[in-house]
Design a protein around this motif. Structure first.
Motif, PDB file in Angstrom:
ATOM      1  N   VAL A 119      43.951  31.413  47.878  1.00 25.85           N
ATOM      2  CA  VAL A 119      44.995  30.321  47.927  1.00 25.85           C
ATOM      3  C   VAL A 119      44.214  29.276  46.756  1.00 25.85           C
ATOM      4  CG1 VAL A 119      45.979  28.482  48.970  1.00 25.85           C
ATOM      5  CG2 VAL A 119      46.139  30.769  50.035  1.00 25.85           C
ATOM      6  N   LEU A 120      44.805  28.827  46.000  1.00 27.91           N
ATOM      7  CA  LEU A 120      44.255  27.816  44.969  1.00 27.91           C
ATOM      8  C   LEU A 120      45.052  26.603  44.812  1.00 27.91           C
ATOM      9  CD1 LEU A 120      42.014  27.005  42.794  1.00 27.91           C
ATOM     10  CD2 LEU A 120      43.841  28.282  41.293  1.00 27.91           C
ATOM     11  N   HIS A 121      44.559  25.343  45.109  1.00 27.77           N
ATOM     12  CA  HIS A 121      45.329  24.158  45.136  1.00 27.77           C
ATOM     13  C   HIS A 121      44.710  23.183  44.202  1.00 27.77           C
ATOM     14  CE1 HIS A 121      47.666  20.761  46.412  1.00 27.77           C
ATOM     15  NE2 HIS A 121      46.608  20.055  46.153  1.00 27.77           N
ATOM     16  N   GLY A 122      45.293  23.048  42.886  1.00 25.86           N
ATOM     17  CA  GLY A 122      44.637  22.013  42.046  1.00 25.86           C
ATOM     18  C   GLY A 122      45.338  20.826  42.362  1.00 25.86           C
ATOM     19  N   ASP A 171      44.304  20.511  36.281  1.00 29.62           N
ATOM     20  CA  ASP A 171      45.938  21.071  35.984  1.00 29.62           C
ATOM     21  C   ASP A 171      46.103  22.439  36.719  1.00 29.62           C
ATOM     22  OD1 ASP A 171      48.533  21.054  34.767  1.00 29.62           O
ATOM     23  OD2 ASP A 171      47.475  22.694  33.838  1.00 29.62           O
ATOM     24  N   PRO A 172      46.897  22.407  37.814  1.00 32.80           N
ATOM     25  CA  PRO A 172      47.164  23.751  38.628  1.00 32.80           C
ATOM     26  C   PRO A 172      47.318  25.161  37.454  1.00 32.80           C
ATOM     27  CG  PRO A 172      48.245  21.993  39.426  1.00 32.80           C
ATOM     28  CD  PRO A 172      47.724  21.393  38.398  1.00 32.80           C
ATOM     29  N   GLN A 177      45.115  29.955  35.260  1.00 31.63           N
ATOM     30  CA  GLN A 177      44.657  30.975  34.060  1.00 31.63           C
ATOM     31  C   GLN A 177      43.178  30.953  34.168  1.00 31.63           C
ATOM     32  OE1 GLN A 177      46.949  32.745  31.914  1.00 31.63           O
ATOM     33  NE2 GLN A 177      44.852  33.617  31.964  1.00 31.63           N
ATOM     34  N   GLN A 178      42.332  29.966  34.294  1.00 32.06           N
ATOM     35  CA  GLN A 178      40.812  30.017  34.362  1.00 32.06           C
ATOM     36  C   GLN A 178      40.549  30.954  35.270  1.00 32.06           C
ATOM     37  OE1 GLN A 178      39.302  25.991  34.567  1.00 32.06           O
ATOM     38  NE2 GLN A 178      39.368  25.727  32.581  1.00 32.06           N
ATOM     39  N   TYR A 179      40.999  30.980  36.585  1.00 33.37           N
ATOM     40  CA  TYR A 179      40.786  32.016  37.678  1.00 33.37           C
ATOM     41  C   TYR A 179      40.945  33.488  37.211  1.00 33.37           C
ATOM     42  CZ  TYR A 179      40.249  34.060  42.267  1.00 33.37           C
ATOM     43  OH  TYR A 179      39.899  34.709  43.412  1.00 33.37           O
ATOM     44  N   VAL A 180      42.236  33.703  36.721  1.00 33.85           N
ATOM     45  CA  VAL A 180      42.740  35.052  36.309  1.00 33.85           C
ATOM     46  C   VAL A 180      41.569  35.552  35.202  1.00 33.85           C
ATOM     47  CG1 VAL A 180      44.399  36.399  35.076  1.00 33.85           C
ATOM     48  CG2 VAL A 180      44.930  34.530  36.721  1.00 33.85           C
ATOM     49  N   ALA A 185      42.524  38.498  38.731  1.00 37.78           N
ATOM     50  CA  ALA A 185      43.634  38.640  39.740  1.00 37.78           C
ATOM     51  C   ALA A 185      44.758  39.451  39.214  1.00 37.78           C
ATOM     52  CB  ALA A 185      44.392  37.429  40.231  1.00 37.78           C
ATOM     53  N   ASP A 186      45.055  40.521  40.161  1.00 39.33           N
ATOM     54  CA  ASP A 186      46.168  41.336  39.682  1.00 39.33           C
ATOM     55  C   ASP A 186      47.562  40.588  39.557  1.00 39.33           C
ATOM     56  OD1 ASP A 186      44.122  43.456  39.569  1.00 39.33           O
ATOM     57  OD2 ASP A 186      44.356  43.825  42.017  1.00 39.33           O
ATOM     58  N   LEU A 187      47.587  39.884  40.492  1.00 40.41           N
ATOM     59  CA  LEU A 187      49.186  39.004  40.932  1.00 40.41           C
ATOM     60  C   LEU A 187      48.970  37.769  41.178  1.00 40.41           C
ATOM     61  CD1 LEU A 187      52.120  39.953  40.883  1.00 40.41           C
ATOM     62  CD2 LEU A 187      51.816  40.242  43.284  1.00 40.41           C
ATOM     63  N   VAL A 188      49.746  36.689  40.384  1.00 38.18           N
ATOM     64  CA  VAL A 188      49.798  35.447  40.807  1.00 38.18           C
ATOM     65  C   VAL A 188      51.047  35.317  41.480  1.00 38.18           C
ATOM     66  CG1 VAL A 188      49.767  32.962  39.711  1.00 38.18           C
ATOM     67  CG2 VAL A 188      48.512  34.668  38.879  1.00 38.18           C
ATOM     68  N   VAL A 189      50.922  34.652  42.688  1.00 36.96           N
ATOM     69  CA  VAL A 189      51.995  34.222  43.588  1.00 36.96           C
ATOM     70  C   VAL A 189      52.587  32.705  43.411  1.00 36.96           C
ATOM     71  CG1 VAL A 189      53.109  34.739  45.931  1.00 36.96           C
ATOM     72  CG2 VAL A 189      51.303  36.145  45.021  1.00 36.96           C
TER      73      VAL A 189
END
Length: 223
Positions: A119-122, A171-172, A177-180, A185-189
């Motif tokens: 879980v990523l929160h920007g 910026d979220p 995109q930086q995390y991907v 990550a195979d899938l962003v939710v």
């Protein structure tokens, strides 16, 4: 033969190797309206589609088909940007800790029970540029408060010991995109309240930018 007949034949040939598993439906007109009729009454339907792109067709697609479908209760849409060659194993949920994100998290867990979830929160700090010696402290205090909020979010979902939580300043959409790109990550939710306008997706215009710019497959679920 008509264009409809040609399209139906092409689809039937494509799925001929698995007979009985597919029901082919070809229609002419507004895709969102037709699909809404097909999906009406189905419990927790999942629509799989190709990528949403900016450009001449981007705003039209986001403003009609996607928005029309995400008004349906329990709807989820999987947008596939690249050819899938394995099951989704690593999921990234872009979250604002709302009930909509709770719903998206539950739906993703139900669809992909064996996948790991981050879980990523920007976040941003108001008037941060005006701060001088207290800038770092303001960032640290905000991050600490948001981490506690995120842990409460995961406890409510019953997943606090099975999900990784990341709280980052920035910026979220850019952080996703930086995390991907860096971690993978195979899938962003994403979650949506489904109140009708595309700008009401979770974090407003940020979610819209994710849909059109993040280079990854995306699952958008309505609570």
């Amino acid at each position: 033969p008509s264009d409809l007949d040609l399209a139906r034949r092409r689809l039937e040939r494509e799925f001929a190797s698995t007979p009985g598993r597919w029901e082919v439906d070809v229609a002419e007109g507004a895709a969102g309206d037709h699909l809404a009729g097909v999906l009406q009454g189905l419990e927790s339907p999942l629509v799989v589609t190709g990528p949403v792109r900016t450009g001449a067709m981007g705003p039209a697609v986001l403003g009609s088909t996607v928005d029309r479908l995400l008004r349906l209760p329990g709807m989820a849409m999987l947008m596939v940007n690249e050819r899938v060659n394995r099951p989704y194993r690593r999921l990234l949920l872009a979250s604002d800790f709302s009930e909509a994100c709770h719903g998206a998290l539950r739906r993703a867990r139900a669809l992909f029970p064996d996948a790991t979830i981050t879980v990523l929160h920007g976040y941003a700090v108001p008037m941060l540029g005006l701060l001088d010696t207290t800038r770092d402290q303001a960032l640290a205090d905000t991050a600490a408060a948001l981490r506690e909020q995120g842990r409460a979010f995961l406890r409510e979902a019953g997943l606090d010991d099975r999900v990784r939580l990341l709280v980052e300043h920035g910026d979220p959409a850019r952080l996703v995109q930086q995390y991907v790109d860096s971690v993978g990550a195979d899938l962003v939710v994403l979650g949506t309240h489904g109140r009708g306008a595309i700008h009401e997706l979770v974090v407003g215009s940020v979610a819209r930018r994710m849909l059109t710019s993040v280079r990854a497959d995306m699952l958008v679920a309505r609570s």
